[in-house]
Design a protein around this motif. Structure first.
Motif, mmCIF file in Angstrom:
data_model
loop_
_atom_site.group_PDB
_atom_site.id
_atom_site.type_symbol
_atom_site.label_atom_id
_atom_site.label_comp_id
_atom_site.label_asym_id
_atom_site.label_seq_id
_atom_site.Cartn_x
_atom_site.Cartn_y
_atom_site.Cartn_z
ATOM 1 N N ALA A 262 56.954 69.026 41.453
ATOM 2 C CA ALA A 262 58.250 69.312 40.819
ATOM 3 C C ALA A 262 58.060 70.114 39.531
ATOM 4 O O ALA A 262 58.805 71.065 39.263
ATOM 5 N N ASP A 263 57.053 69.748 38.738
ATOM 6 C CA ASP A 263 56.758 70.491 37.508
ATOM 7 C C ASP A 263 56.329 71.920 37.834
ATOM 8 O O ASP A 263 56.708 72.862 37.129
ATOM 9 N N LEU A 264 55.527 72.089 38.890
ATOM 10 C CA LEU A 264 55.104 73.436 39.287
ATOM 11 C C LEU A 264 56.315 74.287 39.663
ATOM 12 O O LEU A 264 56.396 75.458 39.279
ATOM 13 N N LEU A 265 57.252 73.713 40.389
ATOM 14 C CA LEU A 265 58.460 74.456 40.765
ATOM 15 C C LEU A 265 59.238 74.875 39.518
ATOM 16 O O LEU A 265 59.629 76.044 39.381
ATOM 17 N N ASP A 266 59.453 73.947 38.601
ATOM 18 C CA ASP A 266 60.176 74.269 37.358
ATOM 19 C C ASP A 266 59.441 75.339 36.551
ATOM 20 O O ASP A 266 60.054 76.264 36.021
ATOM 21 N N THR A 267 58.122 75.215 36.467
ATOM 22 C CA THR A 267 57.310 76.165 35.702
ATOM 23 C C THR A 267 57.355 77.550 36.334
ATOM 24 O O THR A 267 57.498 78.561 35.640
ATOM 25 N N MET A 268 57.244 77.592 37.672
ATOM 26 C CA MET A 268 57.278 78.871 38.387
ATOM 27 C C MET A 268 58.627 79.566 38.185
ATOM 28 O O MET A 268 58.678 80.763 37.927
ATOM 29 N N ARG A 269 59.697 78.806 38.298
ATOM 30 C CA ARG A 269 61.030 79.406 38.118
ATOM 31 C C ARG A 269 61.216 79.917 36.693
ATOM 32 O O ARG A 269 61.834 80.947 36.475
ATOM 33 N N ALA A 270 60.682 79.202 35.717
ATOM 34 C CA ALA A 270 60.826 79.603 34.313
ATOM 35 C C ALA A 270 59.973 80.827 33.987
ATOM 36 O O ALA A 270 60.294 81.565 33.061
ATOM 37 N N VAL B 60 53.062 75.898 45.305
ATOM 38 C CA VAL B 60 54.509 75.951 45.489
ATOM 39 C C VAL B 60 54.896 77.413 45.650
ATOM 40 O O VAL B 60 54.487 78.257 44.858
ATOM 41 N N LEU B 61 55.640 77.697 46.708
ATOM 42 C CA LEU B 61 56.178 79.039 46.947
ATOM 43 C C LEU B 61 57.694 78.946 47.041
ATOM 44 O O LEU B 61 58.226 78.013 47.634
ATOM 45 N N GLU B 62 58.365 79.934 46.477
ATOM 46 C CA GLU B 62 59.812 80.079 46.658
ATOM 47 C C GLU B 62 60.090 81.583 46.678
ATOM 48 O O GLU B 62 60.243 82.209 45.640
ATOM 49 N N PRO C 9 59.266 84.068 35.203
ATOM 50 C CA PRO C 9 59.564 83.652 36.572
ATOM 51 C C PRO C 9 58.489 84.148 37.538
ATOM 52 O O PRO C 9 57.773 85.105 37.251
ATOM 53 N N GLY C 10 58.411 83.480 38.691
ATOM 54 C CA GLY C 10 57.471 83.877 39.725
ATOM 55 C C GLY C 10 57.953 83.407 41.084
ATOM 56 O O GLY C 10 58.986 82.732 41.189
ATOM 57 N N ILE C 11 57.193 83.744 42.119
ATOM 58 C CA ILE C 11 57.536 83.312 43.475
ATOM 59 C C ILE C 11 56.466 82.397 44.053
ATOM 60 O O ILE C 11 56.616 81.857 45.144
ATOM 61 N N GLY C 12 55.363 82.221 43.321
ATOM 62 C CA GLY C 12 54.298 81.340 43.752
ATOM 63 C C GLY C 12 53.510 80.846 42.557
ATOM 64 O O GLY C 12 53.402 81.533 41.539
ATOM 65 N N ILE C 13 53.007 79.611 42.679
ATOM 66 C CA ILE C 13 52.210 79.023 41.603
ATOM 67 C C ILE C 13 51.291 77.974 42.213
ATOM 68 O O ILE C 13 51.618 77.373 43.236
ATOM 69 N N THR C 14 50.141 77.784 41.570
ATOM 70 C CA THR C 14 49.206 76.742 41.977
ATOM 71 C C THR C 14 49.007 75.777 40.814
ATOM 72 O O THR C 14 49.267 76.120 39.656
ATOM 73 N N ALA C 15 48.492 74.601 41.123
ATOM 74 C CA ALA C 15 48.179 73.644 40.059
ATOM 75 C C ALA C 15 47.191 74.221 39.040
ATOM 76 O O ALA C 15 47.358 73.991 37.832
ATOM 77 N N PRO C 16 46.156 74.994 39.466
ATOM 78 C CA PRO C 16 45.274 75.585 38.448
ATOM 79 C C PRO C 16 46.000 76.485 37.441
ATOM 80 O O PRO C 16 45.531 76.638 36.303
ATOM 81 N N HIS C 17 47.130 77.060 37.813
ATOM 82 C CA HIS C 17 47.887 77.882 36.860
ATOM 83 C C HIS C 17 48.388 77.071 35.669
ATOM 84 O O HIS C 17 48.725 77.643 34.625
ATOM 85 N N VAL C 18 48.477 75.741 35.825
ATOM 86 C CA VAL C 18 48.882 74.883 34.707
ATOM 87 C C VAL C 18 47.719 74.001 34.245
ATOM 88 O O VAL C 18 47.917 72.988 33.586
#
Length: 169
Positions: A33-41, A60-62, A43-52
């Motif tokens: 859930a945090d990855l989704l919020d972070t990716m949207r902020a 997470v992809l959207e 902004p991006g369309i994909g994020i991994t746990a290592p990114h945080v």
């Protein structure tokens, strides 16, 4: 849910392989859930746990609001097509830096959902590119490593110049 701080290039954690997830619990759901919020902020369309800064195999992809977010735990590409495509790529860890990367046009990904159940997904085009990009990140391969040395150096110089000018404001 929370927006977490994104690890920025050239942080060495972006080149470390992530560990497989073994606990499918509330902590994992909160991370997703945090990855989704972070990716949207971002902004991006994909994020991994290592990114945080969390070295766990979570993606997470959207790709569009209509499709909504998708969460992939321990994803691995089990098949890829011989055909390739070129697509502009970047990273939430390197905002503003974009360059074309050549990837397989289609892939099949095996992963687990938040409950730990195994799933498979076939993807083509942008979704296939994203799977390859994020699986690379989980393996400690930052997207720049897929560029020629000349292109990589040009992208890094441009990014560093932009960071210096942003810092001066």
């Amino acid at each position: 849910m929370a927006v977490r701080q994104i690890v920025k290039f050239p942080d060495p954690r972006l080149r470390q392989p992530a560990a497989p997830v073994t606990a499918f619990d509330a902590t994992l759901a909160a991370l997703a859930a945090d990855l989704l919020d972070t990716m949207r902020a971002a902004p991006g369309i994909g994020i991994t746990a290592p990114h945080v800064g969390v070295l766990a195999r979570v993606v997470v992809l959207e790709l569009s609001p209509e499709e909504g977010p998708r969460i992939y735990i321990n994803p691995e590409i089990v098949w890829s097509s011989p055909e390739t495509i070129r697509h502009a790529e970047g990273s939430v860890s390197m905002p503003g830096a974009i360059e074309e990367v050549e990837r397989q046009a289609r892939v099949r990904v095996r992963y687990q959902d938040l409950a730990g159940a195994f799933q498979e997904e076939e993807a083509e085009g942008l979704r296939a590119v994203c799977h390859q990009h994020e699986c690379d990140q989980l393996d400690g391969i930052f997207w720049l490593q897929r560029l020629s040395r000349l292109k990589r150096e040009r992208v890094v110089r441009k990014y560093e110049k932009a960071q210096r000018s942003d810092a001066g404001r």
